[in-house]
Design a protein around this motif. Structure first.
Motif, PDB file in Angstrom:
ATOM      1  N   MET A   1       8.930   2.725   9.709  1.00 13.74           N
ATOM      2  CA  MET A   1       8.684   1.386  10.272  1.00 13.74           C
ATOM      3  C   MET A   1       8.917   0.299   9.230  1.00 13.74           C
ATOM      4  N   PHE A   2       8.393   0.507   8.024  1.00 16.10           N
ATOM      5  CA  PHE A   2       8.536  -0.475   6.965  1.00 16.10           C
ATOM      6  C   PHE A   2       9.392   0.099   5.841  1.00 16.10           C
ATOM      7  N   THR A   3      10.010  -0.796   5.046  1.00 16.04           N
ATOM      8  CA  THR A   3      10.728  -0.372   3.862  1.00 16.04           C
ATOM      9  C   THR A   3       9.862  -0.610   2.641  1.00 16.04           C
ATOM     10  N   LYS A   4      10.153   0.117   1.566  1.00 13.35           N
ATOM     11  CA  LYS A   4       9.329   0.017   0.367  1.00 13.35           C
ATOM     12  C   LYS A   4       9.431  -1.367  -0.260  1.00 13.35           C
ATOM     13  N   VAL A   5       8.316  -1.767  -0.856  1.00 12.53           N
ATOM     14  CA  VAL A   5       8.242  -3.069  -1.518  1.00 12.53           C
ATOM     15  C   VAL A   5       8.242  -2.831  -3.012  1.00 12.53           C
ATOM     16  N   ASP A   6       9.117  -3.518  -3.736  1.00 10.65           N
ATOM     17  CA  ASP A   6       9.090  -3.371  -5.184  1.00 10.65           C
ATOM     18  C   ASP A   6       9.123  -4.748  -5.825  1.00 10.65           C
ATOM     19  N   GLY A   7       8.988  -4.773  -7.140  1.00 10.90           N
ATOM     20  CA  GLY A   7       8.952  -6.044  -7.855  1.00 10.90           C
ATOM     21  C   GLY A   7       7.596  -6.269  -8.455  1.00 10.90           C
ATOM     22  N   PRO A   8       7.520  -6.925  -9.609  1.00 11.74           N
ATOM     23  CA  PRO A   8       6.270  -7.049 -10.350  1.00 11.74           C
ATOM     24  C   PRO A   8       5.361  -8.186  -9.915  1.00 11.74           C
ATOM     25  N   VAL A   9       5.845  -9.092  -9.037  1.00 12.89           N
ATOM     26  CA  VAL A   9       5.091 -10.329  -8.799  1.00 12.89           C
ATOM     27  C   VAL A   9       4.426 -10.334  -7.426  1.00 12.89           C
ATOM     28  N   ARG A  10       3.099 -10.448  -7.414  1.00 15.32           N
ATOM     29  CA  ARG A  10       2.313 -10.691  -6.217  1.00 15.32           C
ATOM     30  C   ARG A  10       2.720  -9.811  -5.048  1.00 15.32           C
ATOM     31  N   LEU A  11       2.575  -8.508  -5.247  1.00 17.91           N
ATOM     32  CA  LEU A  11       2.922  -7.555  -4.211  1.00 17.91           C
ATOM     33  C   LEU A  11       2.087  -7.760  -2.952  1.00 17.91           C
ATOM     34  N   ALA A  12       0.812  -8.104  -3.128  1.00 17.42           N
ATOM     35  CA  ALA A  12      -0.056  -8.298  -1.961  1.00 17.42           C
ATOM     36  C   ALA A  12       0.478  -9.413  -1.075  1.00 17.42           C
ATOM     37  N   ASP A  13       1.005 -10.479  -1.678  1.00 20.36           N
ATOM     38  CA  ASP A  13       1.578 -11.577  -0.903  1.00 20.36           C
ATOM     39  C   ASP A  13       2.786 -11.097  -0.111  1.00 20.36           C
ATOM     40  N   GLU A  37      -4.270   2.841   6.157  1.00 19.98           N
ATOM     41  CA  GLU A  37      -4.041   2.484   4.759  1.00 19.98           C
ATOM     42  C   GLU A  37      -3.165   3.530   4.074  1.00 19.98           C
ATOM     43  N   VAL A  38      -3.446   4.789   4.332  1.00 18.15           N
ATOM     44  CA  VAL A  38      -2.662   5.869   3.718  1.00 18.15           C
ATOM     45  C   VAL A  38      -1.210   5.800   4.164  1.00 18.15           C
ATOM     46  N   GLU A  39      -0.997   5.561   5.454  1.00 19.45           N
ATOM     47  CA  GLU A  39       0.370   5.469   5.972  1.00 19.45           C
ATOM     48  C   GLU A  39       1.125   4.299   5.361  1.00 19.45           C
ATOM     49  N   LEU A  40       0.438   3.153   5.208  1.00 14.21           N
ATOM     50  CA  LEU A  40       1.092   1.977   4.627  1.00 14.21           C
ATOM     51  C   LEU A  40       1.433   2.202   3.155  1.00 14.21           C
ATOM     52  N   GLY A  45       5.212   2.057  -0.525  1.00  9.18           N
ATOM     53  CA  GLY A  45       5.314   2.423  -1.934  1.00  9.18           C
ATOM     54  C   GLY A  45       4.491   1.561  -2.857  1.00  9.18           C
ATOM     55  N   VAL A  46       3.345   1.095  -2.359  1.00  8.92           N
ATOM     56  CA  VAL A  46       2.446   0.280  -3.188  1.00  8.92           C
ATOM     57  C   VAL A  46       1.068   0.944  -3.219  1.00  8.92           C
ATOM     58  N   SER A  47       0.167   0.382  -4.023  1.00 12.33           N
ATOM     59  CA  SER A  47      -1.150   0.980  -4.173  1.00 12.33           C
ATOM     60  C   SER A  47      -2.070   0.627  -3.009  1.00 12.33           C
ATOM     61  N   ARG A  48      -3.161   1.351  -2.907  1.00  8.57           N
ATOM     62  CA  ARG A  48      -4.156   1.066  -1.873  1.00  8.57           C
ATOM     63  C   ARG A  48      -4.765  -0.316  -2.092  1.00  8.57           C
ATOM     64  N   THR A  49      -4.907  -0.711  -3.359  1.00  9.90           N
ATOM     65  CA  THR A  49      -5.468  -2.025  -3.655  1.00  9.90           C
ATOM     66  C   THR A  49      -4.590  -3.135  -3.080  1.00  9.90           C
ATOM     67  N   VAL A  50      -3.285  -2.988  -3.226  1.00  6.54           N
ATOM     68  CA  VAL A  50      -2.352  -3.978  -2.694  1.00  6.54           C
ATOM     69  C   VAL A  50      -2.468  -4.051  -1.172  1.00  6.54           C
ATOM     70  N   ILE A  51      -2.541  -2.887  -0.520  1.00  9.01           N
ATOM     71  CA  ILE A  51      -2.676  -2.855   0.939  1.00  9.01           C
ATOM     72  C   ILE A  51      -3.958  -3.552   1.370  1.00  9.01           C
ATOM     73  N   ARG A  52      -5.060  -3.264   0.687  1.00  5.34           N
ATOM     74  CA  ARG A  52      -6.343  -3.866   1.053  1.00  5.34           C
ATOM     75  C   ARG A  52      -6.299  -5.372   0.894  1.00  5.34           C
TER      76      ARG A  52
END
Length: 250
Positions: A1-13, A37-40, A45-52
Motif C-alpha cells: 500500500m505504501f512505499t518506504k520513506v527515507d531521508g534524515p529530516v523529519r520522518l514523522a512529518d 503500527e507493525v504493518e506501517l 521502513g521507519v521506526s515505531r517512534t516515527v509511526i507513533r
C-alpha cells in the motif's frame, strides 16, 4: 500500500503527510482502519517512534481517532472555517497573531482544567512536561511535545468542543510554536522561563485554583509574545529555514 520513506529530516512529518494524503484523496475513507503500527513499520521502513509521532499528528489534526483495543480509524471530513491566508503573510505578524488566539483559548482551558482535572490527568500533564525536556535533550525543538502538553490540559476539561477547537488550532499553530521554540532555544534564560511558566500552569491546575491557572496560562503566552518581540531581524530572517507552514492546517 505504501512505499518506504527515507531521508534524515523529519520522518514523522513525511509519514504524517503521506497518511493524510491517503485520507484526503479518498483512498482511505471515514471509518477505515489504518494498518497496524507493525504493518506501517514494515511498509514504510521507519521506526515505531516515527509511526507513533505521525499518527499523533493526524489525531491532533482531527483526521483519525485511536480507539482503545481496536486500532486507529479515519474520522469524517472536517470543516475548515479559518482563512489563514487573509490579512498578512508576514511571518512575525502571523506568529504573534497565533499567540494572541492561543492566549484566549488556553487561558479558558486552564481555568476549566483546575476545576475538572483528575489525578490521572495531572499525571499525564506531568509526563507531557517531561517529554518536552526529553525531546530537547535529544536535540529536538520540543514543538510537538509542547503542543501535547497544552492539549492534555484541554482534554482534562471534558469539553469535547474545546478539545476539538484546540486540536485544530494546534495544527494551525504548529509552525508558530516551532518558530517560538526556535527563538527560545537561542537563550538559556528564555528556555528556563518557559519551563517555569509551564510548571506554574500545571501547579495551579493541580492545586485546583482556576484563577491562578488562567492567569498563569495567559501570562505564559504574553511572555512568549514578548520573547518574540525581542528577537531581532537576524532571527526572523532565519525562520524561512525552519520546517514551518503558517498558511495551512493539514
Amino acid at each position: 500500500m505504501f512505499t518506504k520513506v527515507d531521508g534524515p529530516v523529519r520522518l514523522a512529518d513525511r509519514v504524517a503527510a503521506m497518511l493524510a494524503d491517503e485520507i484526503e484523496s479518498g483512498r482511505l475513507t471515514t471509518g477505515d482502519k489504518l494498518p497496524t503500527e507493525v504493518e506501517l513499520v514494515k511498509q514504510l521502513g521507519v521506526s515505531r517512534t516515527v509511526i507513533r509521532e505521525a499518527v499523533s499528528r493526524l489525531s491532533s489534526a482531527g483526521l483519525v481517532e485511536a480507539r482503545q483495543g481496536r486500532g486507529v480509524f479515519v474520522l469524517p471530513p472536517r470543516t475548515r472555517p479559518l482563512d489563514l491566508d487573509a490579512d498578512t503573510t508576514d511571518t512575525k505578524a502571523k506568529v504573534l497573531q497565533i499567540v494572541e488566539v492561543r492566549r484566549a483559548m488556553e487561558g479558558e482551558a486552564a481555568e476549566l482544567a483546575a476545576t475538572r482535572a483528575t489525578p490521572a490527568d495531572h499525571t499525564r500533564m506531568r509526563q507531557a512536561l517531561a517529554a518536552i525536556d526529553a525531546a530537547v535533550a535529544a536535540g529536538g525543538d520540543g514543538a510537538d511535545e509542547d503542543l501535547a502538553f497544552h492539549r492534555s490540559i484541554a482534554e482534562s476539561t471534558g469539553n469535547t468542543v474545546m478539545v476539538s477547537t484546540l486540536r485544530y488550532l494546534g495544527e494551525v499553530s504548529r509552525g508558530g510554536i516551532r518558530v517560538t521554540r526556535a527563538n527560545e532555544a537561542r537563550r538559556d534564560d528564555f528556555y528556563d522561563a518557559v519551563r517555569e511558566e509551564h510548571d506554574s500552569i500545571l501547579t495551579a491546575i493541580e492545586q485546583g485554583n482556576p484563577k491562578a491557572a488562567r492567569t498563569a496560562a495567559r501570562r505564559h503566552l504574553e511572555h512568549a509574545a514578548t520573547r518574540l518581540q525581542k528577537a531581532g531581524p537576524e532571527f526572523w530572517n532565519t525562520t524561512q529555514d525552519l520546517d514551518v507552514d503558517l498558511d495551512t492546517a493539514e
